[in-house]
Scaffold this motif. Sequence first.
Motif, short mmCIF file in Angstrom:
data_model
loop_
_atom_site.label_atom_id
_atom_site.label_comp_id
_atom_site.label_asym_id
_atom_site.label_seq_id
_atom_site.Cartn_x
_atom_site.Cartn_y
_atom_site.Cartn_z
N ARG A 157 0.83 -1.21 0.00
CA ARG A 157 0.00 0.00 0.00
C ARG A 157 0.87 1.26 0.00
N GLY A 161 -0.06 2.47 -3.43
CA GLY A 161 -1.36 3.07 -3.17
C GLY A 161 -2.38 1.98 -2.88
N ASP A 162 -3.63 2.36 -2.70
CA ASP A 162 -4.66 1.40 -2.27
C ASP A 162 -5.35 0.76 -3.47
N SER A 182 -9.83 -3.48 -0.80
CA SER A 182 -8.60 -2.71 -0.98
C SER A 182 -7.55 -3.23 0.00
N TYR A 233 -1.65 11.45 -3.67
CA TYR A 233 -0.61 10.46 -3.38
C TYR A 233 -0.42 10.30 -1.87
N GLU A 236 -2.87 7.93 -0.52
CA GLU A 236 -2.58 6.56 -0.92
C GLU A 236 -1.41 5.97 -0.13
#
Length: 265
Positions: A157, A161-162, A182, A233, A236
């Motif tokens: 992650r 990111g997710d 997620s 960002y 995330e």
Amino acid sequence: MTFRAIRILKEVGCIAAEDTRQTRKLLTHFEIPTRLVSYHEHNKRASGPELVRMMEEGQSIALVSDAGMPAISDPGYDLVCLAIEAGIDVVPIPGANAALSALIISGLPTERFLFAGFLPRERKKLKEELERLRSVPATLIFYESPHRITKTLEVMREVWGDHPIAVVRELTKRYEEVLRGSFGECLDILQEREPKGEYCLVVDRNGVDPASGSGEAGDWWIGLSVAEHVAKYERETGDKKEAMKRAAADRNVSKRDIYNALLQK
């Protein structure tokens, strides 16, 4: 087990097993009396050439892994290579495979996928490997152990990111289970209970732009201010410095330019 696999194990002269204790349980269940020998990561350099010698003398040998398909992320690969070099026929006996089984039930795209096996254990090397895979536009499949699963998801992650993911465990066994969501959603569930069993991670990275590794193809950030770009960002990754670094890469400017733009907002 398939009928073909049971027949082959009865017909061969010898069975090379990664874990003879586990394989003996299997053979006892199916009433297979074939001789067992040991072949695993720690004895493959000595055992492999000996098995090849036996095959060159006319014996047929079946290779059995501890779980799943032999030669997939296990020392069976080395024995296959030795056999091929010696001109010995290698015949696959298809059976259960965790990676493909996890992909099928993940609900994620199956048109293009990459099996990446086990990731590095050390955090720095793990991040470096994920950075290398960041620009691969495909569904990515990994194997992971229960005591490392949470850390691996957290670093994924942080780097990517997710993204949508399926966390699958104990495939084809009694406690088979799949979590879909997620990274954050799956982490929340895993942190509520102790992870158990062997895991397969299936991550949807099909929307990334190969040129930039961004989670959305093309210049998706056009129309966003620098602050909005960095904020996305940061949500995330949870890391403002990393967010600024990625925004700078997207815009092809220096991190100093991003920093100055944020000061002026």
